[in-house]
Each structure stands twice: as C-alpha cells, then as structure tokens.
Scaffold this motif. Structure first.
Motif, short mmCIF file in Angstrom:
data_model
loop_
_atom_site.label_atom_id
_atom_site.label_comp_id
_atom_site.label_asym_id
_atom_site.label_seq_id
_atom_site.Cartn_x
_atom_site.Cartn_y
_atom_site.Cartn_z
N PHE A 1 0.82 -1.21 0.00
CA PHE A 1 0.00 0.00 0.00
C PHE A 1 0.86 1.26 0.00
O PHE A 1 0.55 2.25 0.66
N GLN A 2 1.96 1.20 -0.75
CA GLN A 2 2.82 2.36 -0.92
C GLN A 2 2.67 2.90 -2.34
O GLN A 2 2.40 2.14 -3.27
N LYS A 3 2.87 4.18 -2.49
CA LYS A 3 2.80 4.79 -3.82
C LYS A 3 4.06 4.43 -4.61
O LYS A 3 5.18 4.71 -4.18
N PRO A 4 3.92 3.77 -5.77
CA PRO A 4 5.10 3.42 -6.58
C PRO A 4 5.91 4.65 -6.96
O PRO A 4 5.35 5.68 -7.35
N ASN A 5 7.22 4.55 -6.82
CA ASN A 5 8.08 5.71 -7.10
C ASN A 5 9.42 5.29 -7.72
O ASN A 5 10.46 5.87 -7.42
N GLY A 6 9.38 4.27 -8.57
CA GLY A 6 10.60 3.86 -9.26
C GLY A 6 11.48 2.92 -8.46
O GLY A 6 12.67 2.81 -8.73
N PHE A 7 10.90 2.21 -7.50
CA PHE A 7 11.65 1.25 -6.68
C PHE A 7 12.03 0.05 -7.53
O PHE A 7 11.19 -0.57 -8.17
N MET A 8 13.34 -0.30 -7.52
CA MET A 8 13.84 -1.46 -8.25
C MET A 8 14.26 -2.53 -7.25
O MET A 8 15.10 -2.28 -6.39
N LEU A 9 13.65 -3.71 -7.36
CA LEU A 9 13.83 -4.77 -6.37
C LEU A 9 14.34 -6.03 -7.05
O LEU A 9 13.70 -6.57 -7.96
N GLY A 10 15.50 -6.52 -6.61
CA GLY A 10 16.07 -7.74 -7.17
C GLY A 10 15.34 -8.99 -6.71
O GLY A 10 14.38 -8.94 -5.93
N LYS A 11 15.82 -10.14 -7.19
CA LYS A 11 15.22 -11.42 -6.84
C LYS A 11 15.65 -11.84 -5.43
O LYS A 11 16.72 -11.49 -4.95
N ASN A 12 14.78 -12.63 -4.80
CA ASN A 12 15.10 -13.27 -3.51
C ASN A 12 15.52 -12.26 -2.44
O ASN A 12 16.43 -12.52 -1.65
N VAL A 13 14.86 -11.12 -2.42
CA VAL A 13 15.12 -10.12 -1.38
C VAL A 13 14.11 -10.32 -0.26
O VAL A 13 12.91 -10.43 -0.50
N ARG A 14 14.61 -10.37 0.97
CA ARG A 14 13.73 -10.51 2.14
C ARG A 14 13.79 -9.23 2.96
O ARG A 14 14.87 -8.81 3.39
N ILE A 15 12.63 -8.61 3.15
CA ILE A 15 12.54 -7.38 3.92
C ILE A 15 11.61 -7.64 5.11
O ILE A 15 10.43 -7.93 4.93
N LEU A 16 12.17 -7.55 6.32
CA LEU A 16 11.38 -7.72 7.54
C LEU A 16 10.98 -6.35 8.08
O LEU A 16 11.79 -5.44 8.13
N GLY A 17 9.72 -6.23 8.50
CA GLY A 17 9.27 -4.96 9.08
C GLY A 17 9.18 -3.85 8.05
O GLY A 17 9.70 -2.75 8.27
N ALA A 18 8.50 -4.12 6.94
CA ALA A 18 8.42 -3.14 5.85
C ALA A 18 7.81 -1.82 6.30
O ALA A 18 8.10 -0.77 5.71
N ARG A 19 6.99 -1.85 7.33
CA ARG A 19 6.38 -0.59 7.79
C ARG A 19 7.40 0.34 8.43
O ARG A 19 7.13 1.53 8.65
N PHE A 20 8.59 -0.19 8.75
CA PHE A 20 9.67 0.64 9.30
C PHE A 20 10.66 1.07 8.21
O PHE A 20 11.72 1.59 8.53
N LEU A 21 10.30 0.85 6.95
CA LEU A 21 11.18 1.19 5.83
C LEU A 21 10.58 2.34 5.04
O LEU A 21 9.46 2.24 4.51
N ALA A 22 11.31 3.46 4.94
CA ALA A 22 10.87 4.63 4.17
C ALA A 22 11.73 4.74 2.92
O ALA A 22 12.96 4.83 3.01
N LEU A 23 11.09 4.71 1.76
CA LEU A 23 11.80 4.70 0.48
C LEU A 23 11.64 6.02 -0.24
O LEU A 23 10.52 6.49 -0.46
N GLY A 24 12.76 6.61 -0.65
CA GLY A 24 12.72 7.75 -1.54
C GLY A 24 12.50 7.30 -2.97
O GLY A 24 12.17 6.14 -3.24
N LYS A 25 12.72 8.20 -3.91
CA LYS A 25 12.52 7.89 -5.32
C LYS A 25 13.75 7.20 -5.90
O LYS A 25 14.88 7.51 -5.56
N GLY A 26 13.47 6.23 -6.80
CA GLY A 26 14.56 5.61 -7.55
C GLY A 26 15.50 4.76 -6.73
O GLY A 26 16.69 4.68 -7.04
#
Length: 224
Positions: free
Chosen positions: A46-71
């Motif tokens: 439920f985040q606004k897409p902003n050019g985030f590039m995500l590789g394969k097999n990436v594990r992110i724990l606690g995504a609500r504590f992650l703030a992403l800028g553009k690109g």
C-alpha cells in the motif's frame, strides 16, 4: 526495433545511443524486471510506486519501518531487517547492490536505533551493516564491495565477552566519501566529508574531513 529504441532514448535523454539486441536483453533483466518487481511490492504494501527497483530473492522484515525515496535499487539476494527504534530511511537515488545483509535487531529485546542512507549513495555488493547504534551514511558516498559497518561493540568480561557490557555509539559517514573494497568501520566512528578510505582498511578511529586513510588499523596518510 533497435533503431526505434535508439530514437526513443535520444528523444528522452538528448544523447546518441547505439543499442543492439543483447543490450535490450540486458536492459530488461537489469532494469525493467526489477522495476516491475518493485512496483508490485510497493502496491502490495500500500505504498505509492516511485521507481523502486527490487532484485530477486530479497527478504525485507518490518516493511512498515522502511521509508523509500525515489529511484531506490536493492539488489538480489539481500536481507534487510528494518525493526528498529527509528526504522530505515533510504533517500532518493540510493543503490544497495546484491547480497546485502542489514540487521537492525539482534533479538526480541534488542532493537537497534536506526539507519539513514542519504541521496545518491552507492553501497557495493555483499555489504554487512549491523545497526546497533544509529548509522548515518550521507549523500554521494561510494562504497565498494564487502563493506562492513558494525555499530555495536562489546567489553570483555572477567571470563568472556558475554559478561561484559555492550556499547552502541553509532557510525556516521559524511558526504562525498569514497570507500574501497573490503573496508570495515567499527562502532563510534565518524568519517569526515570528502575523504577516501583505502581497500581492506579497518577503521578504528575517526577520520578527519578531506583525508586519505588506509591500513589495519586505518591511518591518515595524506590530506586532500
């Protein structure tokens, strides 16, 4: 097809390109596929897409504590534990290459303080960042492969380190710092802006601004 792509790129960038078929495959695998994967991930969170590039097999724990800028770009096979008091903030244009391991929590009762990586900073492959104290990496830092940052240290007890105290002073790397491959930065360190840390160095003391430092332990060998 290649001619059409060249024209599109020239119109977008104002620069001349000569794109071949193998280049198109590379662009799809390196850029388009991670971009689609990042788009889907942000939609699911439920985040606004902003050019985030995500590789394969990436594990992110606690995504609500992650703030992403553009690109933002996070490479394949990375592990990012965001559970910390202040979370993880990745500002615009940050690149974290493949195989990164970022740990903000070492147990149920042991949250780290948090991590900030500022604009246009590049972290090379196989980085290890242990977030006990606050870790701040400022803008335009270029770090080679296998960077290790440990923002926690232990005192020796009478019979083992387990009996000793734990310190979390944090690590700050100022803007425009260039870090070679296989560099280790220990807890409590402040690296001044516009400095260079030579490959294979272990940084145990603060590095002044505009310095070249290298060695184990790292020592200033030249002022810029």
């Amino acid at each position: 097809m290649n001619t059409l792509v060249n024209r599109i790129l020239r119109r977008i960038t104002g620069r001349e390109y000569s794109i071949e078929t193998t280049d198109l495959i590379y662009i799809i695998e390196k850029g388009l596929t991670p971009l689609i994967r990042g788009f889907i991930w942000q939609c699911l969170k439920f985040q606004k897409p902003n050019g985030f590039m995500l590789g394969k097999n990436v594990r992110i724990l606690g995504a609500r504590f992650l703030a992403l800028g553009k690109g933002i770009s996070i490479g394949s096979n990375s592990y990012i534990d965001c559970y910390s008091h202040e979370g993880i903030v990745l500002k615009n244009g940050v690149t974290i290459r493949e195989g990164a391991w970022i740990q903000c929590r070492s147990g149920l009762n042991s949250k780290g303080q948090g991590l900030e990586i500022h604009n246009n900073t590049y972290i090379g492959p196989n980085a290890v960042i242990g977030v006990g104290g606050k870790v701040i990496i400022h803008s335009n830092v270029q770090a080679g492969a296998a960077l290790t940052i440990s923002a926690e240290s232990h005192e020796l007890g009478d019979s083992s380190y387990v009996e000793g105290g734990t310190h979390r002073r944090g690590v700050v790397i100022e803007k425009n710092v260039w870090i070679g491959n296989n560099v280790t930065v220990l807890d409590g360190i402040h690296v001044g802006e516009n400095s260079v840390i030579g490959a294979g160095s272990v940084v145990t003391k603060n590095i002044p601004p505009r310095s070249i430092a290298a060695g184990v332990p790292a020592k200033v060998i030249k002022q810029l």
